[in-house]
Design an enzyme around this catalytic site. Structure first.
Site, PDB file in Angstrom:
ATOM      1  N   ARG A  57       0.823  -1.225   0.000  1.00 23.69           N
ATOM      2  CA  ARG A  57       0.000   0.000   0.000  1.00 23.69           C
ATOM      3  C   ARG A  57       0.851   1.266   0.000  1.00 23.69           C
ATOM      4  NH1 ARG A  57      -0.357  -2.438   4.924  1.00 23.69           N
ATOM      5  NH2 ARG A  57       0.287  -1.266   6.772  1.00 23.69           N
ATOM      6  N   TYR A  58       2.148   1.128   0.304  1.00 28.06           N
ATOM      7  CA  TYR A  58       3.026   2.294   0.356  1.00 28.06           C
ATOM      8  C   TYR A  58       3.839   2.490  -0.928  1.00 28.06           C
ATOM      9  CZ  TYR A  58       2.104   1.995   5.377  1.00 28.06           C
ATOM     10  OH  TYR A  58       1.498   1.936   6.603  1.00 28.06           O
ATOM     11  N   THR A  59       4.058   1.450  -1.688  1.00 33.53           N
ATOM     12  CA  THR A  59       4.937   1.534  -2.859  1.00 33.53           C
ATOM     13  C   THR A  59       4.133   1.666  -4.150  1.00 33.53           C
ATOM     14  OG1 THR A  59       5.019  -0.878  -3.080  1.00 33.53           O
ATOM     15  CG2 THR A  59       6.719   0.159  -1.725  1.00 33.53           C
TER      16      THR A  59
END
Length: 318
Positions: free
Chosen positions: A138-140
């Site tokens: 979800r962050y990359t």
């Protein structure tokens, strides 16, 4: 003394005409049992899971890259990795963690491959670090690298067979129409049932030159255009011509790599900037500490990891 109350006899039901209620045994040689029961599983693992195909990809890699291609990520902008993982589940019946781990290995940020297929943004960990974990999906963000044009060239012109996915709701390619020998360019490791593969990576230009030379002359000496393997983490190859020729001829063998370093006289220290592909910085530091404690190395005062955005660096104070 009171008598026990006798239980009424149960009425027996005739089950002779009912199938499936009687246990039965079948005598069968163990070799036949293995062939009938175990061989289909073994072949499924070998063909559809663990060993790379001639295009250089395992099914999990191929499904991920094809999904990204259909999402328009070859020419478009990046999207969240979680979005890609979710879409890939339509082709790959695995959990999100396994699919994301596959994408991490193909990403530029992880530095596993000489020529990465995924243009990544964010923390994707490092292949040369055991403890540097990659960030959650979800962050990359990611998209296909422009290099993937050579994977999908003419795929829409019936260049490869399209087959049903696992629930027959979509079509996917059985192979990718790569325009270069990717099976030699991308490092790959697979462990199946009864067999395994460990293919090291070679320089793209040298592989293409060798392929052309062999097409022009089948007797071409491969060593002239493909002197040895090439790795994303660098290092120095201890060249052994006889061993290399045997590897090229038989497809089996091993070779040795060593780290690249330089001595800084002003600080009386050694800086290691490249390490062999198969190891990690933490393993090296643990081993050095172990040798110091055992009294086998007395010249080292300290060792530290100074890896930063500039790349890998291990410093040894003498």
């Amino acid at each position: 003394m009171a008598r026990k109350k006798q239980e009424p006899e149960k009425k027996k039901v005739n089950t002779d005409g009912i199938m499936g209620l009687h246990g039965s045994t079948t005598e069968q040689p163990i070799s036949e049992t293995l062939e009938i029961n175990y061989m289909p599983y073994a072949m499924s693992v070998i063909v559809s899971r663990a060993i790379p195909e001639i295009d250089g990809f395992k099914p999990s890699h191929r499904k991920l890259l094809y999904t990204m291609y259909k999402m328009g990520l070859l020419n478009g902008g990046r999207t969240k990795s979680a979005n890609i993982v979710g879409q890939t589940m339509r082709l790959n019946p695995h959990g999100d963690a396994a699919i994301y781990e596959t994408m991490v290995r193909l990403a530029k940020g992880n530095e596993t491959l000489l020529h990465p297929f995924v243009d990544s943004k964010g923390n994707f960990g490092k292949v040369y670090s055991r403890d540097m974990a990659y960030a959650a999906s979800r962050y990359t963000e990611a998209k296909l690298d422009s290099f993937c044009n050579e994977l999908f060239r003419d795929i829409d012109f019936d260049t490869v067979d399209m087959v049903d996915n696992y629930d027959a709701t979509m079509k996917e390619p059985s192979l990718l129409p790569t325009t270069f020998p990717n099976v030699l360019v991308s490092a790959n490791q697979g462990i199946a049932v009864g067999m395994a593969s460990n293919i090291c990576s070679f320089n793209l230009a040298e592989v293409c030159q060798t392929a052309i030379a062999l097409m022009e002359n089948p007797q071409h000496d491969i060593l002239q255009t493909l002197p040895g393997p090439d790795f994303s983490t660098g290092g120095e190859l201890l060249f052994d011509e006889a061993a290399t020729r045997e590897i090229y001829a038989m497809g089996r063998g091993s070779f040795k790599l060593r780290a690249k370093w330089n001595y800084v006289k002003s600080g009386n220290l050694i800086e290691i900037t490249q390490i062999p592909y198969s190891t990690t910085t933490e393993v090296i530091m643990d081993k050095v500490a172990e040798l110091i404690k055992a009294g086998k190395i007395k010249e080292i005062a300290d060792m530290r990891d100074e890896t930063d955005l500039g790349g890998l660096k291990l410093t040894i104070d003498l």
